[in-house]
Design a protein around this motif. Structure first.
Motif, PDB file in Angstrom:
ATOM      1  N   GLU A  50       0.835  -1.509  -0.078  1.00 49.31           N
ATOM      2  CA  GLU A  50      -0.116  -0.157  -0.009  1.00 49.31           C
ATOM      3  C   GLU A  50       0.777   1.095   0.054  1.00 49.31           C
ATOM      4  N   PHE A  51       0.212   2.416  -0.938  1.00 45.87           N
ATOM      5  CA  PHE A  51       1.057   3.325  -0.908  1.00 45.87           C
ATOM      6  C   PHE A  51       0.136   4.780  -0.865  1.00 45.87           C
ATOM      7  N   TYR A  52       0.686   6.074  -0.603  1.00 46.29           N
ATOM      8  CA  TYR A  52       0.184   7.198  -0.543  1.00 46.29           C
ATOM      9  C   TYR A  52       0.818   8.041  -1.585  1.00 46.29           C
ATOM     10  N   VAL A  53      -0.324   8.745  -2.334  1.00 50.24           N
ATOM     11  CA  VAL A  53       0.135   9.850  -3.340  1.00 50.24           C
ATOM     12  C   VAL A  53      -0.967  10.886  -3.476  1.00 50.24           C
ATOM     13  N   SER A  54      -0.616  12.054  -3.362  1.00 46.50           N
ATOM     14  CA  SER A  54      -1.553  13.034  -3.339  1.00 46.50           C
ATOM     15  C   SER A  54      -0.826  14.468  -4.124  1.00 46.50           C
TER      16      SER A  54
END
Length: 379
Positions: free
Chosen positions: A99-103
């Motif tokens: 799982e990753f986070y991007v914004s």
């Protein structure tokens, strides 16, 4: 305007970002048929414009269509952080490998956008930033240059994302720019056990003045579930209610987000995101303070301003005039830095309000605001 998750996913899909199959309904009975069409086993997710759905019981796995109906009935009518649940989304589950986070978010103070990414997705990014700040990469993006494949590779490398995330980062930038968005976020962006990257959840905030918003979803979708967010929107404030006790006001999305992280690192929780942008007139400050002080959960307020085009003395003058318009009932900590900061601090000293405190650094201001909030609410 904040979109619901299913609307954000719709935009992602239109721009070539993979999302699992899903359907939305406001009927528990209809949920059974949707689950059957999705293969039986589904994730039932409350559709509200707020975070913390999983912790509140608004995201549940249903193993079969009958369970999907029961789960939808349980979630529909719930309130999550004051937001009533009027619809649920049933989504096809996927097997997750990572799982990753991007914004991307607009940073008004610097006149750029900010890419925020982490190899540790699936949890609140504020918690990750507070516990392990080195795990969250913040990369400025020049709006004139945008996110090319080379820029996306730089972001992915800084955050420790896999190489295949480069394509997603480029496509997510297209969502931001082509749809007149101020914020786009995918959390989590997952790699499935088959190696595919997919957006499991998403947030999109559109510019309220965007033609796209008006034409696609109309005025009805611009309503806010939370009364404070509705009041702030009516006053033209960029405000999002959170679940903490320290009210936060800042100029520039990047600065406000950094302030939220620092407050969390001091052991308190931010109560809101309020970006006053480049202006800090008496009316804006008064409106912002009124909205924040109307939140019964708020125990202290932190104003964190870096003076640039709008000088700190103008900000301080706005605060002084706002104090004549708003009955201050909770401690207010002010940190001014940058253009004319000394003059601004002098203006606040001259006002000498017993509940107004000043700090010279962001860390010091956050520590003071957190201590005041926790002392007022020791539980």
């Amino acid at each position: 305007m904040d979109l619901y998750e299913h609307q954000a996913r719709e935009l992602f899909a239109e721009h070539g970002i993979v999302v699992p199959r899903a359907e939305v309904t406001d009927s528990a009975a209809r949920a059974r048929g949707i689950a059957r069409g999705l293969g039986g086993r589904v994730v039932v997710k409350a559709q509200v414009r707020t975070g913390g759905r999983g912790k509140a019981g608004g995201v549940r796995l249903a193993p079969d269509p009958a369970a999907a109906e029961r789960t939808a009935r349980r979630i529909l009518g719930m309130e999550i952080n004051g937001h009533p649940v009027r619809a649920v989304m049933l989504a096809e589950p996927v097997d997750i490998d990572a799982e990753f986070y991007v914004s991307y978010v607009l940073d008004r103070a610097s006149g750029t956008f900010l890419a925020i990414a982490s190899a540790e997705g699936g949890t609140e990014i504020e918690e990750v930033a507070a516990a392990r700040p080195e795990a969250v990469a913040r990369i400025p993006v020049d709006p004139a240059e945008g996110v090319t494949a080379a820029k996306a590779a730089q972001i992915a490398d800084a955050a420790g994302l896999p190489p295949e995330a480069v394509d997603v980062l480029v496509r997510l930038w297209a969502v931001l720019t082509r749809e007149d968005a101020l914020l786009v976020e995918v959390n989590p962006l997952v790699r499935t056990t088959t190696g595919q990257l997919a957006a499991l959840d998403g947030k999109v905030t559109l510019d309220d003045n965007a033609r796209f918003r008006r034409e696609r979803w109309g005025a009805q979708e611009a309503t806010h579930d939370d009364p404070l967010e509705a009041e702030a929107a009516a006053k033209g404030l960029n405000y999002v209610k959170l679940d903490g006790e320290v009210g936060v006001i800042g100029n520039g999305a990047g600065l406000v987000m950094a302030t939220l992280d620092v407050v969390a690192g001091c052991g308190a929780r931010p109560a809101d995101f309020l970006d006053i942008g480049g202006g800090a007139s008496a009316r804006i400050m008064a409106d912002g303070l009124h909205v924040i002080l109307s939140d019964p959960a708020v125990r202290s307020v932190l104003v964190n301003v870096f003076g640039g085009i709008t000088a700190c003395d103008a900000v301080a003058d706005g605060i002084v005039q706002a104090l004549d318009r708003v009955h201050l009932t909770k401690p207010l900590v002010v940190r001014l830095d940058g253009n004319n900061a000394a003059r601004g601090r002098a203006l606040l000293d001259a006002r000498a309000h017993p509940l107004v405190h000043q700090a010279t650094t962001m860390d010091g201001a956050a520590q003071q605001a957190a201590a005041l909030a926790l002392a007022a609410n020791p539980s």
